[in-house]
Design an enzyme around this catalytic site. Structure first.
Site, PDB file in Angstrom:
ATOM      1  N   PRO A 206       0.831  -1.212   0.000  1.00 60.72           N
ATOM      2  CA  PRO A 206       0.000   0.000   0.000  1.00 60.72           C
ATOM      3  C   PRO A 206       0.863   1.259   0.000  1.00 60.72           C
ATOM      4  O   PRO A 206       2.041   1.224   0.355  1.00 60.72           O
ATOM      5  CB  PRO A 206      -0.801  -0.121   1.312  1.00 60.72           C
ATOM      6  CG  PRO A 206      -0.685  -1.549   1.714  1.00 60.72           C
ATOM      7  CD  PRO A 206       0.622  -2.034   1.191  1.00 60.72           C
ATOM      8  N   PRO A 207       0.288   2.389  -0.402  1.00 60.55           N
ATOM      9  CA  PRO A 207       1.035   3.651  -0.353  1.00 60.55           C
ATOM     10  C   PRO A 207       1.483   3.982   1.064  1.00 60.55           C
ATOM     11  O   PRO A 207       0.733   3.797   2.026  1.00 60.55           O
ATOM     12  CB  PRO A 207       0.025   4.687  -0.873  1.00 60.55           C
ATOM     13  CG  PRO A 207      -0.969   3.894  -1.651  1.00 60.55           C
ATOM     14  CD  PRO A 207      -1.055   2.555  -0.996  1.00 60.55           C
ATOM     15  N   GLY A 208       2.702   4.461   1.199  1.00 60.80           N
ATOM     16  CA  GLY A 208       3.207   4.909   2.496  1.00 60.80           C
ATOM     17  C   GLY A 208       3.889   3.856   3.325  1.00 60.80           C
ATOM     18  O   GLY A 208       4.310   4.137   4.454  1.00 60.80           O
ATOM     19  N   GLY A 210       6.752   2.411   2.732  1.00 62.01           N
ATOM     20  CA  GLY A 210       8.208   2.559   2.757  1.00 62.01           C
ATOM     21  C   GLY A 210       8.933   1.930   1.586  1.00 62.01           C
ATOM     22  O   GLY A 210      10.105   1.571   1.718  1.00 62.01           O
ATOM     23  N   THR A 212       9.814   3.305  -1.412  1.00 58.85           N
ATOM     24  CA  THR A 212      10.875   4.207  -1.892  1.00 58.85           C
ATOM     25  C   THR A 212      11.946   4.396  -0.828  1.00 58.85           C
ATOM     26  O   THR A 212      13.140   4.478  -1.146  1.00 58.85           O
ATOM     27  CB  THR A 212      10.261   5.566  -2.288  1.00 58.85           C
ATOM     28  OG1 THR A 212       9.200   5.353  -3.228  1.00 58.85           O
ATOM     29  CG2 THR A 212      11.309   6.461  -2.912  1.00 58.85           C
ATOM     30  N   GLU A 428     -22.894  10.658  19.944  1.00 51.88           N
ATOM     31  CA  GLU A 428     -21.589  10.094  20.273  1.00 51.88           C
ATOM     32  C   GLU A 428     -21.653   9.230  21.528  1.00 51.88           C
ATOM     33  O   GLU A 428     -20.984   8.193  21.620  1.00 51.88           O
ATOM     34  CB  GLU A 428     -20.554  11.216  20.454  1.00 51.88           C
ATOM     35  CG  GLU A 428     -20.355  12.112  19.235  1.00 51.88           C
ATOM     36  CD  GLU A 428     -19.958  11.332  17.996  1.00 51.88           C
ATOM     37  OE1 GLU A 428     -19.311  10.260  18.131  1.00 51.88           O
ATOM     38  OE2 GLU A 428     -20.295  11.769  16.883  1.00 51.88           O
TER      39      GLU A 428
END
Length: 620
Positions: A206-208, A210, A212, A428
């Site tokens: 998935p993106p993010g 690590g 790169t 809530e």
């Protein structure tokens, strides 16, 4: 960049020099065009005694009168000034030094230089202009020829900025890539056993997560040349340019082998040929064909390793994924709690932390976070501490940062009426009370009616442990908790609002997934209904192909409706049973706006033992 700037400066200097020369000659013309004395006038003035001094500079004569004013004249170059004056009737007595003083200036050394420059300078300027024009034309030609050159950036690895010590949470992926680095540094150890170097490593996840960053760590650790390029840099409008850039990239890599080539977002160029959205694309397919040949064609005797990253492995061409091109596929998944704690330790390195900061607590409070989310979390915490004029980053800043990353910044300036505030408080409180009363429900970490992002309030429910499997009872408990807000509105106000729109959307999607994808319906059985094409690591569906009849579709709708309706009824039963606690929590929220886990459990301790939803073995 510097060469073009220097060339521009040189052109500006040439223009300034040309303007200066033109002004100089124009000035000389203006001087020579001024009215001057004739030799006749000069002779008459000497006879009348009006002149006290004469300065002769070659053929130019400067005349100084008794009153201090000056004039100018020119003599003929064939004879001296005295001879010319005598020819006009001036006597020797009138030229006596007592009457007129004569001064003769020595010839200037610059006269010859200026004369030469007046002839040479225009020629030099023309030559410089022609040189510049031809240079520009040649530069354009070179730029056109360089259009097909690779734009990969090469790093020598002598001064690494990222190493494997800066990567955490993906230990298996680190081991895979450490082996590649070790092979490059000590090839004899592997060759002695008949092993060959892996030709390619594909990083997917998935993106993010690590991908790169891991490639940068390989660059820092390898100690060999490292080429970095994006997959989109191969694709151009003109057919053949991408293939040319691929050839040039591998030629550079072969010249510097052994080396590593990193292609980021390889799905931009590696999509399956002749298929996919939009049909075929000649330029991209030619580029991919060239990449396939370079990676494993006839010329394979190279020590070039390809490391590529993508979050779309499902669209890559099968020929690109086969062994011999990408020998290894390394999956980088979302880190578990230990991985998140290790990533937090890396990102807080060098930052002043308060002694009370507990990274283990923060790691447990961030399920589903990837490395990029955690980096953003630490940065947001540092920004909050700086905004509060603190010298260290505390636990409160990190917890606030978690909420900012999940739900967005607080919108304290938003004005709402007291009646809407009460509705939000009960909504809530309904989520919190229902979830807390379910054995499979996760702990309530925080309840707030302060608006964040698009939400008017939020209930932060976080699991104690990471989950890989999701039991049916846990899914139903989550649906009941999501419907607690709508149930509280109906129970307390005998009316409902639009505040539960996102809750209803999530509940409906979960129920349909249980029925059609997970086989959790008793009436429809353990089957998958419909073939979906989806983005594996991006969590989005592209299309769905129905492989069932209309009657089955009606049964699916009825089953989804039944699951949602039963969950809603269960939520109303819980709130009816604990109505007093619901009112108490809502009143406290109206008073203080935010309740932590400890404050909430002081009002409403968990009435049942929490199981986390994990199935327990039953006796035979």
């Amino acid at each position: 960049m510097d060469s073009s700037r220097n060339r521009s400066s040189f052109i500006y200097i040439l223009f300034i020099v040309a303007i200066a020369i033109l002004l100089f000659f124009n000035y000389r013309q203006n001087v020579t065009s001024q009215e001057v004395l004739t030799i006749n006038d000069l002779a008459m003035q000497i006879k009348r005694g009006e002149i006290t001094r004469i300065v002769s500079d070659d053929n130019e004569i400067r005349v100084i009168y008794e009153d201090g004013t000056e004039g100018s004249a020119y003599k003929e170059p064939a004879s001296t000034l005295v001879e010319q004056l005598k020819a006009f009737g001036v006597t020797t007595e009138e030229l006596n030094p007592q009457n007129v003083k004569f001064e003769v200036q020595p010839p200037s050394q610059w006269v010859g230089v200026i004369t030469i420059l007046s002839y040479v300078a225009p020629v030099v300027l023309l030559g410089a202009m022609f040189w510049f024009i031809f240079r520009q034309a040649q530069g354009g030609s070179n730029a056109a020829m360089a259009f097909g050159k690779s734009r990969a950036r090469m790093f020598s690895g002598d001064q690494p900025t990222v190493t494997f010590e800066d990567v955490a949470g993906v230990e298996e992926a680190k081991v895979e890539l450490e082996e590649v680095v070790e092979f490059l540094q000590e090839p004899e150890k592997f060759i002695a056993l008949g092993a060959r170097i892996p030709k390619g490593v594909l990083l997917v996840g998935p993106p993010g997560t690590g991908k790169t960053l891991l490639a940068k760590a390989v660059s820092g650790e390898a100690g060999v040349p490292f080429f970095s390029i994006s997959g989109s840099e191969f694709v151009e409008m003109f057919v053949g340019v991408g293939a040319s850039r691929v050839r040039d990239l591998f030629e550079q890599a072969k010249r510097h082998s052994p080396c590593i080539v990193f292609v980021d977002e390889i799905d931009a160029v590696g999509r399956q040929r002749g298929a996919g959205l939009g049909g075929s694309h000649d330029e991209r397919e030619q580029t991919l064909n060239q990449m396939l040949v370079e990676m494993d064609g006839f010329d394979t005797d190279t020590n070039v390793i390809i490391v590529a990253a993508t979050n779309r492995p499902d669209v890559l061409d099968p020929a690109l994924l086969r062994p011999g091109r990408f020998d290894r596929r390394v999956v980088l998944d979302r880190p578990d709690v230990r991985g998140r704690e290790a990533i937090l330790g890396i990102h807080v390195r060098g930052k002043p932390l308060d002694n009370e900061v507990d990274l283990a607590v923060l790691a447990r409070a961030t399920p589903g976070f990837v490395g990029a989310d955690i980096e953003n979390l630490v940065n947001e915490g540092a920004i909050l501490a700086a905004r509060r004029d603190k010298k260290v980053i505390g636990q409160d800043e990190f917890e606030e940062a978690i909420e900012r990353v999940i739900a967005g910044p607080e919108r304290k300036s938003r004005l709402i009426s007291d009646s809407e505030k009460r509705i939000i408080a009960y909504h809530e409180a309904g989520h919190a009370v229902v979830t807390n009363a379910l054995p499979e429900g996760d702990p309530v970490h925080k309840v707030s009616i302060t608006a964040r992002g698009q939400a008017g309030g939020y209930t932060l429910i976080l699991p104690e442990n990471d989950r890989t499997l999701m039991p049916k009872k846990k899914l139903i408990a989550d649906m009941i908790g999501l419907l607690g807000g709508r149930a509280a509105e109906e129970l307390v106000f005998s009316d409902i609002t639009s505040g539960a729109s996102n809750d209803l959307e999530r509940v409906t999607r979960m129920a349909r997934t249980m029925v059609t994808r997970l086989g959790m319906s008793e009436s429809l059985g353990p089957m998958v209904y419909g073939q979906k094409e989806e983005l594996i690591f991006l969590g989005r569906e592209i299309s769905e192909q129905r492989d069932y009849s209309e009657s089955v579709a009606e049964q699916i709708d009825n089953e989804v409706r039944r699951i949602v309706a039963e969950s809603y009824e269960k939520a109303k039963q819980i709130l009816t049973k604990y109505r007093a606690k619901l009112d108490e929590v809502a009143d406290k929220l109206i008073e203080v706006e935010t309740l932590t886990r400890e404050e909430f459990e002081d009002i409403f301790p968990p009435p049942v033992e929490k199981s986390g939803g994990t199935p327990i073995p039953q006796a035979a």
